[in-house]
Scaffold this active site. Structure first.
Site, PDB file in Angstrom:
ATOM      1  N   HIS A 135       0.845  -1.194   0.000  1.00  9.58           N
ATOM      2  CA  HIS A 135       0.000   0.000   0.000  1.00  9.58           C
ATOM      3  C   HIS A 135       0.882   1.245   0.000  1.00  9.58           C
ATOM      4  O   HIS A 135       1.128   1.811  -1.050  1.00  9.58           O
ATOM      5  CB  HIS A 135      -0.953  -0.037   1.219  1.00  9.58           C
ATOM      6  CG  HIS A 135      -1.854   1.158   1.328  1.00  9.58           C
ATOM      7  ND1 HIS A 135      -2.137   1.761   2.520  1.00  9.58           N
ATOM      8  CD2 HIS A 135      -2.523   1.836   0.389  1.00  9.58           C
ATOM      9  CE1 HIS A 135      -2.958   2.781   2.304  1.00  9.58           C
ATOM     10  NE2 HIS A 135      -3.210   2.850   1.012  1.00  9.58           N
ATOM     11  N   CYS A 164      -0.423   0.412   9.658  1.00 10.07           N
ATOM     12  CA  CYS A 164      -0.682   1.774   9.165  1.00 10.07           C
ATOM     13  C   CYS A 164      -2.120   1.939   8.697  1.00 10.07           C
ATOM     14  O   CYS A 164      -2.825   2.829   9.149  1.00 10.07           O
ATOM     15  CB  CYS A 164       0.280   2.135   8.036  1.00 10.07           C
ATOM     16  SG  CYS A 164       1.979   2.313   8.613  1.00 10.07           S
ATOM     17  N   HIS A 165      -2.553   1.070   7.748  1.00  8.95           N
ATOM     18  CA  HIS A 165      -3.885   1.260   7.186  1.00  8.95           C
ATOM     19  C   HIS A 165      -4.699  -0.031   7.148  1.00  8.95           C
ATOM     20  O   HIS A 165      -5.665  -0.137   6.410  1.00  8.95           O
ATOM     21  CB  HIS A 165      -3.781   1.863   5.774  1.00  8.95           C
ATOM     22  CG  HIS A 165      -2.971   3.115   5.744  1.00  8.95           C
ATOM     23  ND1 HIS A 165      -1.634   3.104   5.404  1.00  8.95           N
ATOM     24  CD2 HIS A 165      -3.274   4.397   6.086  1.00  8.95           C
ATOM     25  CE1 HIS A 165      -1.149   4.340   5.507  1.00  8.95           C
ATOM     26  NE2 HIS A 165      -2.119   5.135   5.923  1.00  8.95           N
ATOM     27  N   GLY A 166      -4.238  -1.031   7.945  1.00  8.92           N
ATOM     28  CA  GLY A 166      -5.045  -2.237   8.110  1.00  8.92           C
ATOM     29  C   GLY A 166      -5.124  -3.167   6.916  1.00  8.92           C
ATOM     30  O   GLY A 166      -6.213  -3.565   6.517  1.00  8.92           O
TER      31      GLY A 166
END
Lengths: 190, 425
Positions: free
Chosen positions: A130, A154-156
């Site tokens: 990502h 960070c963003h799952g």
């Protein structure tokens, strides 16, 4: 200068020749100033490393540094391998293997993510596809996400036991670098 | 000079017109670098202003690149410079361009200064222009000095030690103050990596200060107009030609000739102007047997050593540069160009010879005859400004100066000049 001149005159030629000369010279001068920022010979010389896997027991994982990036090495259990093999292709977000040793269109089956005869070893660049964070799941007690592999904090993004993206914003499976078993338990990455 | 603000600029595009009504940058550049009337008889010595602008830009560009690879610490500086020369892609080229570029910058600056002195470019109304030039010269010297410390070789280290210790001479006026200043400069009790680190910071800062000063220098030049080899100003349209294409193309010819010279050094003799000792890493325990500054500081170094007193030497050295500020008022002659000054011409070349001789003596050890001659030429260096310039100006009978640039050019070309292009303004 003749106002009605149709044919190019001497001055046109001189301006054109001088401009072309300046453009080529300028581009040639610019090149070293761009090239200086690329990795130099010293950085390229560190491009491959050797790792001894013998101390890593089944179920354990280690992280090594290769070209400044973390490389995840997990000694997978039988169950983890079985779970990874059982996943149907249609359940995958990214159906390609992302294995540097295989063609680009190789499918993300579990055997395509490992080496023949060494399917207990999963070796991947530990950088979330990502936005470049390092996913959790290497250390004891880390959350491994919903699929028992890795979870990027960070963003799952959730990765499974073959390092394939299963849930979250990451677009691709974790990248498998070029590596080879040199002898027994010794591998060379890069 | 009414012609200077004239601009034949006519924006053709919609965006150009829109911009011109709001921030007329294009109009300003067109007025200053296209229409600007430049004397029609400028010789190649006048191309060094443009060459110097190029030198500053080249030093900034190569310097920014070097700063990407350089490590300003006492432990790593020397190795990082070697790494730039050996490993970094094209590092050898960029480092050589920067190191050789410093010498080329000074060659061009000295030519430019002596040109100004010969043709009286410092005289009214160009005093401010000249003084800004002297300030640029001083900032250039500070920048070059700090830059030379960065490779952290033996000459870097001991050069910094010797030059910063000049300030300790203040101790003989106010006891203790000199030492305090020197320790403040060092950030310690001797030159260390701490000193190197701050010099690196300032070495990065000062070129941008220089760029600002250059803008003021060019601005002042474009207010008063250029001097010319006859010491005459552009007074009528026929005295001048538009800056572009006439001055720009002549500048380009001078620039390419200079670049050939520059590249010859950068590619074939990159270390010729430096010292072998600077390829030995800085060692605070051993001073090299013969310390010399870079060639461009040698005349001032000779003056420093010629005076048999610590404080006196330092004052003489700084005074040798500072006295340039007073030149517009020390020269009492009504005639600008040395071309029309038969007596002063001899003294001018004696001055040039003294500067070169001081440079040569500065590279020699401070021993018997060398010191004697350094004193002789130091004496003349100052006498030229303090005695010769005021007196010769009073007593000399100058040759007849032409009435205008046009008259001089026409007399020289005997009517053939009728076909020469005239300025549009």
């Amino acid at each position: 200068m003749a106002i009605e001149a149709e044919e190019p005159d001497r001055r046109d030629f001189l301006v054109l020749a001088a401009s072309a000369f300046a453009a080529v010279g300028g581009a040639m001068t610019l090149w070293p100033f761009i090239q200086q920022m690329n990795p130099d010979a010293g950085a390229q010389a560190l491009a491959s490393i050797e790792v001894d896997l013998s101390p890593v027991k089944v179920g354990q994982a280690i992280t090594v540094l290769w070209r400044g990036k973390p490389v995840f090495i997990r000694h997978r259990t039988e169950e983890e391998i079985a779970v990874a093999k059982a996943v149907p292709m249609k359940d995958l977000i990214d159906e390609y293997a992302r294995n540097a040793a295989l063609p680009e269109d190789a499918l993300a089956t579990d055997p395509n993510r490992t080496k023949d005869g060494h399917e207990n070893w999963l070796i991947m660049v530990g950088i979330c596809t990502h936005l470049g964070c390092v996913p959790k799941g290497q250390a004891q007690g880390d959350s491994r996400g919903d699929f028992g592999g890795w979870l990027c904090p960070c963003h799952g993004s959730h990765y499974d036991t073959a390092g394939r993206i299963r849930k979250g914003p990451a677009p691709r499976n974790l990248e498998v670098p070029v590596y080879n078993f040199v002898s027994g338990s010794l591998i060379k990455i890069g | 000079m009414s012609g200077i603000s004239y601009s034949s600029y006519k924006p053709t595009t919609k965006v150009g017109k829109w911009m011109d009504e709001r921030l007329p940058v294009g109009r300003m550049f067109h007025a200053q670098f296209v229409d600007f009337p430049t004397p029609r008889n400028l010789n190649y010595w006048w191309t060094f202003g443009g060459i110097l602008s190029f030198c500053l830009m080249a030093q900034i560009v190569t310097g920014i690149v070097l700063a990407m690879h350089y490590q300003p610490s006492g432990e790593m500086a020397f190795d990082s410079v070697e790494r730039i020369r050996r490993d970094v892609n094209f590092g050898w080229l960029i480092r050589n361009l920067h190191a050789v570029g410093a010498s080329m910058f000074f060659i061009a600056a000295y030519v430019h200064i002596f040109r100004g002195l010969y043709y009286g470019s410092y005289k009214a109304p160009r005093e401010i222009l000249w003084i800004i030039g002297v300030i640029i010269f001083i900032v250039m010297m500070a920048t070059a000095f700090m830059g030379y410390s960065l490779p952290w070789g033996q000459m870097s280290f001991w050069g910094v030690t010797v030059i910063t210790n000049l300030f300790s001479s203040i101790d003989s006026i106010v006891p203790g103050l000199g030492t305090t200043v020197v320790e403040w400069l060092w950030g310690g009790y001797s030159v260390t990596g701490v000193t190197l680190n701050r010099f690196f910071s300032l070495h990065y800062l000062l070129p941008f200060v220089l760029a600002g000063l250059v803008v003021l220098h060019v601005w002042a030049l474009h207010v008063v107009g250029q001097n010319s080899p006859m010491g005459l100003d552009v007074k009528t349209p026929s005295d001048g030609v538009p800056f572009t294409p006439y001055a720009t193309s002549k500048d380009a010819v001078g620039m390419f000739a200079f670049l050939l010279f520059f590249c010859w050094f950068a590619f074939f003799l990159p270390d010729y102007l430096g010292h072998a000792d600077n390829y030995v890493e800085a060692n605070p325990l051993v001073t090299p047997p013969h310390i010399v500054p870079e060639w461009y500081f040698l005349p001032f170094y000779a003056i420093l050593r010629a005076i048999p007193s610590k404080l006196g030497g330092v004052i003489a050295m700084f005074g040798a540069i500072a006295i340039l500020v007073l030149v517009p008022w020390l020269d009492t002659s009504k005639v600008r160009s040395t071309k029309y000054r038969p007596l002063y011409r001899w003294f001018f070349w004696l001055f040039v010879f003294s500067c070169v001789a001081l440079g040569w003596l500065g590279s020699k050890p401070a021993e018997a005859e060398y010191v004697f001659w350094a004193r002789v030429f130091t004496f003349y260096y100052f006498a030229h400004f303090i005695v010769v310039m005021p007196l010769v100006g009073w007593f000399e009978k100058p040759l007849k100066v032409p009435g205008s640039i046009t008259e001089a050019v026409l007399a020289k070309n005997k009517g053939a000049a009728a076909a020469a292009p005239a300025a549009k303004s």
